[in-house]
Design an enzyme around this catalytic site. Structure first.
Site, mmCIF file in Angstrom:
data_model
loop_
_atom_site.group_PDB
_atom_site.id
_atom_site.type_symbol
_atom_site.label_atom_id
_atom_site.label_comp_id
_atom_site.label_asym_id
_atom_site.label_seq_id
_atom_site.Cartn_x
_atom_site.Cartn_y
_atom_site.Cartn_z
ATOM 1 N N HIS A 159 -5.458 -2.756 -4.566
ATOM 2 C CA HIS A 159 -6.695 -4.205 -4.597
ATOM 3 C C HIS A 159 -7.372 -4.407 -5.550
ATOM 4 C CE1 HIS A 159 -6.263 -4.641 0.092
ATOM 5 N NE2 HIS A 159 -6.177 -3.080 0.273
ATOM 6 N N GLU A 210 -8.964 -7.272 -5.701
ATOM 7 C CA GLU A 210 -10.088 -7.980 -5.752
ATOM 8 C C GLU A 210 -10.859 -6.972 -5.063
ATOM 9 O OE1 GLU A 210 -7.377 -7.623 -3.971
ATOM 10 O OE2 GLU A 210 -8.187 -7.846 -1.645
ATOM 11 N N CYS A 243 -1.605 -6.637 -0.437
ATOM 12 C CA CYS A 243 -1.624 -5.532 0.416
ATOM 13 C C CYS A 243 -1.448 -6.279 1.951
ATOM 14 C CB CYS A 243 -2.716 -5.063 0.660
ATOM 15 S SG CYS A 243 -2.842 -3.759 1.765
#
Lengths: 101, 229
Positions: free
Chosen positions: B203, B205, B86
């Site tokens: 994302h 994560e 990002c």
């Protein structure tokens, strides 16, 4: 002296902000609006021996930081002898916080 | 494997990246401060999501000049692995470590959603744990995720397989409707021409546990960790 920098979305790159503003202007009834581009305007007060030197320095700034050549074009205008603008006193001196500490 | 997660002023997802790496995957991950120049012996550097330097001027434009980015650029030039997620992707583009740029979403709105991306190159250090054509379900949350690059660069990137991830529908098919932000050629993630630097808007994560709605993000981190073994 003061250098004005005009940064605009590069030709051929879709400018969604410009398009949205264009649509709004048309819906407000402004006739004849063909296209709108939205960019950024920066003024830089700079000490330089000549207008050419100031412009050269600001062009370097544009290439390195102020504009992204992938998506933006820029244009500089040097105003020779422009009086330095008073900085607005939003915060009492000494209280402005650095954001990178 | 040793990982370094960079924290810039305004980073948001550094904690989640550390959580994914340390707590979920049991990796050796440390936080790196943007003013330091040491990468702490990291074998992979993570530039996390967030709003570094308040996204002033352009997303990633100021962070790019942080002291640590000099070390990251040297590390990348020596072949070190760097992943930007990002805002990290935006920083890598601004730093010219990745081609192209990320502009305001076509809709002009900030998007927070879960999307599907297809792995179009599974032979990279960042995707080797996935199958070619595999569809991953990952969250996105960004205002400036519209990927653009000059036509000649795009053609070269496609030829070399640098377009690693593309927005698709659940069936793995590209379409205007499945492209959340207007990215050229539905691009969600790209690698550099040496395939040691990778940036993506989704994302991984945030998708490392069933409790979080999915664990497809692990594929990205597992790919990197497997390569280090």
């Amino acid at each position: 002296m003061r250098v004005q920098v005009f940064i605009t979305p590069r030709k051929g790159i879709l400018d969604p902000q410009g398009r949205a503003v264009e649509g709004s202007l048309k819906s407000l009834g402004f006739a004849g609006v063909a296209s709108v581009r939205v960019g950024r305007y920066i003024t830089i007060d700079i000490d330089a021996p000549s207008a050419a030197a100031a412009e050269a320095a600001v062009k370097q700034m544009c290439d390195q930081l102020l504009a992204n050549p992938n998506i933006e074009d820029y244009r500089c205008e040097v105003e020779v002898g422009a009086p330095a603008e008073e900085k607005p006193a939003i915060l009492p001196s000494g209280s402005s916080r650095k954001f990178d500490d | 494997m040793r990982w370094g997660v960079v924290r810039f002023p305004g980073s948001l997802d550094d904690g989640d990246a550390l959580y994914a790496l340390r707590d979920v995957m049991g990796q050796d991950a440390a936080l790196l401060w943007h003013k330091d120049e040491s990468l702490g012996g990291a074998q992979c550097v993570v530039l996390p999501g967030g709003f570094s330097y308040g996204d002033y001027l352009r997303c990633g434009a100021i962070a790019r000049f942080s002291p640590i980015m000099k070390s990251v650029a040297r590390f990348a030039a020596d072949g070190g692995l760097v992943i930007g997620i990002c805002n990290g992707f935006q920083i890598l583009c601004e730093a010219h470590l990745l081609p192209g740029a990320l502009m305001r979403n076509r809709s002009l709105s900030f998007i927070c959603d879960v999307v599907h991306v297809r792995v179009d190159n599974a032979h990279t250090p960042f995707t080797r744990a996935a199958r070619a054509g595999e569809v991953l379900r990952l969250p996105i949350k960004h205002g400036e995720g519209c990927y653009v690059a000059p036509a000649e660069d795009l053609a070269r990137m496609e030829e070399r397989g640098q377009v690693v991830l593309r927005y698709v529908d659940a069936a793995g098919v590209e379409s205007e409707a499945a492209n959340p932000n207007g990215s050229m050629r539905s691009i969600a993630g790209v690698a550099n021409d040496r395939f040691n630097v990778f940036g993506l808007m989704p994302h991984p994560e945030h998708a490392v546990e069933k409790l979080l709605g999915g664990e497809d993000g692990l594929k990205i981190f597992q790919s990197i960790a497997e390569g280090a073994r």
